[in-house]
Design a protein around this motif. Structure first.
Motif, PDB file in Angstrom:
ATOM      1  N   ARG A  96     -11.171 -12.051  22.815  1.00 43.20           N
ATOM      2  CA  ARG A  96     -11.681 -11.857  21.454  1.00 43.20           C
ATOM      3  C   ARG A  96     -10.612 -12.200  20.418  1.00 43.20           C
ATOM      4  O   ARG A  96     -10.900 -12.801  19.382  1.00 43.20           O
ATOM      5  N   VAL A  97      -9.364 -11.815  20.722  1.00 44.73           N
ATOM      6  CA  VAL A  97      -8.246 -12.145  19.826  1.00 44.73           C
ATOM      7  C   VAL A  97      -8.068 -13.663  19.759  1.00 44.73           C
ATOM      8  O   VAL A  97      -7.943 -14.241  18.673  1.00 44.73           O
ATOM      9  N   ALA A  98      -8.088 -14.323  20.929  1.00 39.88           N
ATOM     10  CA  ALA A  98      -7.860 -15.773  20.970  1.00 39.88           C
ATOM     11  C   ALA A  98      -8.942 -16.526  20.194  1.00 39.88           C
ATOM     12  O   ALA A  98      -8.650 -17.455  19.431  1.00 39.88           O
ATOM     13  N   MET A  99     -10.201 -16.125  20.359  1.00 37.29           N
ATOM     14  CA  MET A  99     -11.299 -16.791  19.646  1.00 37.29           C
ATOM     15  C   MET A  99     -11.158 -16.620  18.137  1.00 37.29           C
ATOM     16  O   MET A  99     -11.309 -17.584  17.373  1.00 37.29           O
ATOM     17  N   ALA A 100     -10.877 -15.382  17.705  1.00 36.70           N
ATOM     18  CA  ALA A 100     -10.746 -15.119  16.266  1.00 36.70           C
ATOM     19  C   ALA A 100      -9.557 -15.891  15.700  1.00 36.70           C
ATOM     20  O   ALA A 100      -9.656 -16.515  14.635  1.00 36.70           O
ATOM     21  N   ALA A 101      -8.428 -15.899  16.435  1.00 33.60           N
ATOM     22  CA  ALA A 101      -7.232 -16.599  15.953  1.00 33.60           C
ATOM     23  C   ALA A 101      -7.527 -18.090  15.810  1.00 33.60           C
ATOM     24  O   ALA A 101      -7.111 -18.734  14.842  1.00 33.60           O
ATOM     25  N   ASP A 102      -8.264 -18.642  16.749  1.00 37.14           N
ATOM     26  CA  ASP A 102      -8.593 -20.053  16.716  1.00 37.14           C
ATOM     27  C   ASP A 102      -9.461 -20.393  15.497  1.00 37.14           C
ATOM     28  O   ASP A 102      -9.147 -21.307  14.736  1.00 37.14           O
ATOM     29  N   VAL A 103     -10.516 -19.645  15.275  1.00 39.26           N
ATOM     30  CA  VAL A 103     -11.418 -20.004  14.173  1.00 39.26           C
ATOM     31  C   VAL A 103     -10.828 -19.652  12.798  1.00 39.26           C
ATOM     32  O   VAL A 103     -11.289 -20.167  11.789  1.00 39.26           O
ATOM     33  N   LEU A 104      -9.791 -18.816  12.775  1.00 37.18           N
ATOM     34  CA  LEU A 104      -9.196 -18.418  11.486  1.00 37.18           C
ATOM     35  C   LEU A 104      -7.851 -19.104  11.232  1.00 37.18           C
ATOM     36  O   LEU A 104      -7.147 -18.757  10.288  1.00 37.18           O
ATOM     37  N   LYS A 105      -7.500 -20.099  12.070  1.00 34.40           N
ATOM     38  CA  LYS A 105      -6.139 -20.648  12.014  1.00 34.40           C
ATOM     39  C   LYS A 105      -5.797 -21.329  10.686  1.00 34.40           C
ATOM     40  O   LYS A 105      -4.624 -21.422  10.335  1.00 34.40           O
ATOM     41  N   ASP A 106      -6.807 -21.763   9.928  1.00 32.50           N
ATOM     42  CA  ASP A 106      -6.518 -22.442   8.659  1.00 32.50           C
ATOM     43  C   ASP A 106      -6.272 -21.482   7.494  1.00 32.50           C
ATOM     44  O   ASP A 106      -5.882 -21.910   6.412  1.00 32.50           O
ATOM     45  N   PHE A 107      -6.510 -20.201   7.702  1.00 31.86           N
ATOM     46  CA  PHE A 107      -6.238 -19.226   6.635  1.00 31.86           C
ATOM     47  C   PHE A 107      -4.783 -18.765   6.737  1.00 31.86           C
ATOM     48  O   PHE A 107      -4.420 -18.045   7.667  1.00 31.86           O
ATOM     49  N   GLU A 108      -3.970 -19.173   5.761  1.00 30.65           N
ATOM     50  CA  GLU A 108      -2.544 -18.858   5.831  1.00 30.65           C
ATOM     51  C   GLU A 108      -2.239 -17.374   5.764  1.00 30.65           C
ATOM     52  O   GLU A 108      -1.269 -16.900   6.357  1.00 30.65           O
ATOM     53  N   SER A 109      -3.060 -16.633   5.025  1.00 33.29           N
ATOM     54  CA  SER A 109      -2.744 -15.212   4.825  1.00 33.29           C
ATOM     55  C   SER A 109      -3.521 -14.303   5.773  1.00 33.29           C
ATOM     56  O   SER A 109      -3.700 -13.126   5.494  1.00 33.29           O
ATOM     57  N   VAL A 110      -3.998 -14.868   6.881  1.00 33.43           N
ATOM     58  CA  VAL A 110      -4.753 -14.065   7.856  1.00 33.43           C
ATOM     59  C   VAL A 110      -4.061 -14.118   9.212  1.00 33.43           C
ATOM     60  O   VAL A 110      -3.649 -15.186   9.664  1.00 33.43           O
ATOM     61  N   SER A 111      -3.920 -12.953   9.860  1.00 39.19           N
ATOM     62  CA  SER A 111      -3.440 -12.944  11.242  1.00 39.19           C
ATOM     63  C   SER A 111      -4.397 -12.095  12.077  1.00 39.19           C
ATOM     64  O   SER A 111      -5.165 -11.291  11.540  1.00 39.19           O
ATOM     65  N   VAL A 112      -4.357 -12.302  13.376  1.00 40.15           N
ATOM     66  CA  VAL A 112      -5.270 -11.592  14.279  1.00 40.15           C
ATOM     67  C   VAL A 112      -4.444 -10.863  15.331  1.00 40.15           C
ATOM     68  O   VAL A 112      -3.579 -11.461  15.973  1.00 40.15           O
ATOM     69  N   VAL A 113      -4.701  -9.564  15.494  1.00 43.22           N
ATOM     70  CA  VAL A 113      -3.923  -8.740  16.420  1.00 43.22           C
ATOM     71  C   VAL A 113      -4.876  -7.799  17.164  1.00 43.22           C
ATOM     72  O   VAL A 113      -5.824  -7.288  16.569  1.00 43.22           O
ATOM     73  N   GLY A 114      -4.623  -7.580  18.453  1.00 41.90           N
ATOM     74  CA  GLY A 114      -5.396  -6.597  19.200  1.00 41.90           C
ATOM     75  C   GLY A 114      -4.770  -5.215  19.043  1.00 41.90           C
ATOM     76  O   GLY A 114      -3.569  -5.106  18.783  1.00 41.90           O
ATOM     77  N   PHE A 115      -5.582  -4.166  19.156  1.00 40.55           N
ATOM     78  CA  PHE A 115      -4.998  -2.815  19.081  1.00 40.55           C
ATOM     79  C   PHE A 115      -5.813  -1.827  19.910  1.00 40.55           C
ATOM     80  O   PHE A 115      -7.014  -2.005  20.105  1.00 40.55           O
ATOM     81  N   ASP A 116      -5.106  -0.809  20.394  1.00 44.38           N
ATOM     82  CA  ASP A 116      -5.854   0.262  21.073  1.00 44.38           C
ATOM     83  C   ASP A 116      -5.255   1.626  20.721  1.00 44.38           C
ATOM     84  O   ASP A 116      -5.417   2.584  21.465  1.00 44.38           O
ATOM     85  N   ASN A 117      -4.589   1.686  19.566  1.00 41.51           N
ATOM     86  CA  ASN A 117      -4.095   2.984  19.085  1.00 41.51           C
ATOM     87  C   ASN A 117      -4.928   3.434  17.889  1.00 41.51           C
ATOM     88  O   ASN A 117      -5.932   2.795  17.557  1.00 41.51           O
ATOM     89  N   LEU A 118      -4.497   4.503  17.264  1.00 44.89           N
ATOM     90  CA  LEU A 118      -5.231   5.052  16.123  1.00 44.89           C
ATOM     91  C   LEU A 118      -5.199   4.040  14.961  1.00 44.89           C
ATOM     92  O   LEU A 118      -4.127   3.543  14.604  1.00 44.89           O
ATOM     93  N   LEU A 119      -6.375   3.767  14.374  1.00 47.95           N
ATOM     94  CA  LEU A 119      -6.453   2.734  13.335  1.00 47.95           C
ATOM     95  C   LEU A 119      -5.516   2.994  12.154  1.00 47.95           C
ATOM     96  O   LEU A 119      -4.870   2.076  11.658  1.00 47.95           O
TER      97      LEU A 119
END
Ligand code: ADP
Length: 158
Positions: free
Chosen positions: A50-73
């Motif tokens: 899910r992280v890889a797909m989101a990172a791929d489709v959002l790669k042209d947005f300079e101010s966006v990064s994609v990270v996985g998490f499983d701790n408290l939001l």
């Protein structure tokens, strides 16, 4: 401008999510798309996929990064120097759960605000689960998710 975290399951990321992220980039210095581990939702794709797909489709947005998490939001939000949790609202039915979640997060971390963007009308009916259901039944999903995601769904569903 402050930094925002946009949390969700993103199983998979849809054009509705992407539209919201694009609008958010005009309001926030940086947007971290936070992909929840979330086994309770029994996702079709694992977190790395899910992280890889989101990172791929959002790669042209300079101010966006994609990270996985499983701790408290709220902890994740603090460690990413963000003061806003961003969520989307599609229909009244989203409201009750979102209201509860925002209240709980305010209780846990009063300095973090939850901010909602309403869906673009053309995506009001769009959800990751409906996309998967339509794909499973052989329907056309080209209007709902980017090309790369269609390929991944096809691979997964065989
Ligand atoms: P979650 O499992 O946390 O609800 P989702 O990936 O389903 O995660 O959604 C993440 C966020 O994006 C939620 O706030 C959801 O309401 C919002 N969202 C999902 N689809 C759309 C859409 N089509 N338009 C606007 N917001 C959306």
């Amino acid at each position: 401008m402050v930094n925002a975290v946009y949390p969700g399951t993103f199983d998979p990321i849809t054009n509705g999510h992407i539209d919201l992220i694009e609008r958010a980039t005009k309001m926030f210095k940086h947007v971290t798309v936070a992909v929840a581990h979330n086994t309770s939702k029994n996702p079709l794709f694992d977190m790395q996929e899910r992280v890889a797909m989101a990172a791929d489709v959002l790669k042209d947005f300079e101010s966006v990064s994609v990270v996985g998490f499983d701790n408290l939001l709220v902890e994740f939000t603090k460690t990413h120097n963000a003061s806003v949790i961003l969520r989307g609202l599609r229909a009244v039915s989203d409201f009750e759960y979102e209201f509860q979640l925002a209240g709980m997060n305010r209780n846990l971390a009063p300095d973090i605000e939850t901010i909602f963007l309403t869906t673009a009308e053309q995506y009001a009916y769009l959800s990751s689960s409906l996309v998967k259901e339509v794909a499973r039944l052989g329907g056309d999903i080209t209007k709902f998710v980017p090309e790369q995601v269609i390929a991944e769904i096809k691979l997964k569903l065989g």
